[in-house]
Design an enzyme around this catalytic site. Structure first.
Site, PDB file in Angstrom:
ATOM      1  N   ASP A  61       1.472  -1.081  -0.049  1.00 19.55           N
ATOM      2  CA  ASP A  61      -0.134  -0.019   0.085  1.00 19.55           C
ATOM      3  C   ASP A  61       0.737   1.492  -0.173  1.00 19.55           C
ATOM      4  O   ASP A  61       2.083   1.704   1.520  1.00 19.55           O
ATOM      5  CB  ASP A  61      -0.706   0.101   1.192  1.00 19.55           C
ATOM      6  CG  ASP A  61      -2.187   1.319   1.519  1.00 19.55           C
ATOM      7  OD1 ASP A  61      -1.856   1.884   0.635  1.00 19.55           O
ATOM      8  OD2 ASP A  61      -2.338   0.968   1.943  1.00 19.55           O
ATOM      9  N   ALA A 160      -7.445  17.697  -9.021  1.00 20.04           N
ATOM     10  CA  ALA A 160      -6.473  17.177  -8.180  1.00 20.04           C
ATOM     11  C   ALA A 160      -5.875  16.284  -8.711  1.00 20.04           C
ATOM     12  O   ALA A 160      -4.246  16.055  -8.453  1.00 20.04           O
ATOM     13  CB  ALA A 160      -7.560  16.612  -7.097  1.00 20.04           C
ATOM     14  N   TYR A 161      -6.509  15.446  -9.782  1.00 19.50           N
ATOM     15  CA  TYR A 161      -5.275  14.184 -11.220  1.00 19.50           C
ATOM     16  C   TYR A 161      -4.379  15.080 -11.608  1.00 19.50           C
ATOM     17  O   TYR A 161      -2.959  14.700 -11.559  1.00 19.50           O
ATOM     18  CB  TYR A 161      -6.520  14.036 -11.408  1.00 19.50           C
ATOM     19  CG  TYR A 161      -5.453  13.021 -11.979  1.00 19.50           C
ATOM     20  CD1 TYR A 161      -5.457  11.810 -11.480  1.00 19.50           C
ATOM     21  CD2 TYR A 161      -5.213  12.970 -13.599  1.00 19.50           C
ATOM     22  CE1 TYR A 161      -4.428  10.470 -12.647  1.00 19.50           C
ATOM     23  CE2 TYR A 161      -5.064  11.719 -14.105  1.00 19.50           C
ATOM     24  CZ  TYR A 161      -4.167  10.786 -13.720  1.00 19.50           C
ATOM     25  OH  TYR A 161      -3.923  10.185 -14.531  1.00 19.50           O
ATOM     26  N   THR A 196     -10.073   1.696 -19.008  1.00 20.72           N
ATOM     27  CA  THR A 196      -9.078   0.565 -17.525  1.00 20.72           C
ATOM     28  C   THR A 196      -9.780   1.086 -16.855  1.00 20.72           C
ATOM     29  O   THR A 196     -10.671   2.564 -16.795  1.00 20.72           O
ATOM     30  CB  THR A 196      -7.584   1.397 -17.286  1.00 20.72           C
ATOM     31  OG1 THR A 196      -7.434   2.981 -16.520  1.00 20.72           O
ATOM     32  CG2 THR A 196      -6.321   1.000 -17.828  1.00 20.72           C
TER      33      THR A 196
END
Length: 238
Positions: A61, A160-161, A196
């Site tokens: 993670d 944000a991305y 995806t």
């Protein structure tokens, strides 16, 4: 220590990450499949093994210091070095309710996206650097997006991305400068618009096509470019 080259791909249990792991396996790498969900990671490992890739799972993670430390220790015990790191794990972040419209930007969404897309890449890279430095030709590939280009302005408005990928590209340059006198070569890759989970599987490119530039950068010769931002057609404007 195995004689094969060793690669770690984060977020490798599906999508582009899985395709990168498959491609590296086809090139003769032993591939560590990094996955936050151990069960999904093991499923990916089994599929890769059935296809002929020497793969093994690593619980990872990228948002957790403890998980990254444990994963690094597992890699140390299993293989003792890394030749390639692909920082592929990433998230898009929530978009509902104007969460990524800059005029109504949800700062919690920004924090969450940065934690995976930027801090996660730094966390993993710095943890495994001692393993990479044992390689004769270490390569680091950061999976970015042309949505992070300050010039191109591609894709939907996702503050944000897109900004997380801009920062990841900036960090790629900083790492490249840090290692310019060493064998470590660091670059950013844009896979393009790929089918995806991120795109709802509605995009025209396959994960295999998206993985192509990452594989090229992972296999660069010693005189290859450093600190660049590329898709399969060549350099991308910053």
């Amino acid at each position: 220590m195995t004689e094969n080259k060793i690669a770690l791909v984060t977020g490798a249990n599906k999508g582009i990450g899985f395709a990168i792991a498959r491609g590296l396996g086809a090139e003769g790498f032993r591939v560590a499949v990094g996955a936050r969900d151990a069960a999904r990671g093991e499923t990916a490992v089994q599929q890769l093994r059935e296809e002929g890739t020497d793969a093994f799972g690593v619980a990872l993670d990228v948002t957790s210091d403890q998980s990254v430390i444990a994963a690094t220790a597992a890699l140390e015990a299993e293989v003792g070095r890394l030749d390639v790191l692909v920082n592929n794990a990433g998230i898009a972040g929530r978009v509902e309710g104007g969460a990524q419209d800059p005029s109504t930007l949800d700062l919690e969404v920004v924090r969450t996206v940065l934690e995976t897309n930027v801090y996660g890449a730094v966390r993993v890279t710095n943890a495994v650097l001692p393993l990479l430095e044992r390689s004769a030709a270490p390569r680091i590939v950061n999976m970015s997006s042309d949505m992070g280009s300050l010039q191109l302005h591609t894709g939907p408005l996702m503050a944000a991305y897109a900004s997380s990928k801009t920062m990841l590209n900036a960090l790629t340059v900083q790492y490249a400068r840090r290692f310019e006198e060493t064998p470590v070569i660091v670059n950013s890759a844009c896979p393009g618009y790929v089918a995806t989970d991120f795109t709802g599987h509605a995009a025209p490119r396959s994960p295999g096509q998206g993985a192509a530039i990452a594989l090229r950068l992972a296999l660069l010769p010693d005189e290859g470019p450093r600190g660049g931002f590329f898709n399969e057609d060549g350099p991308i404007p910053w």
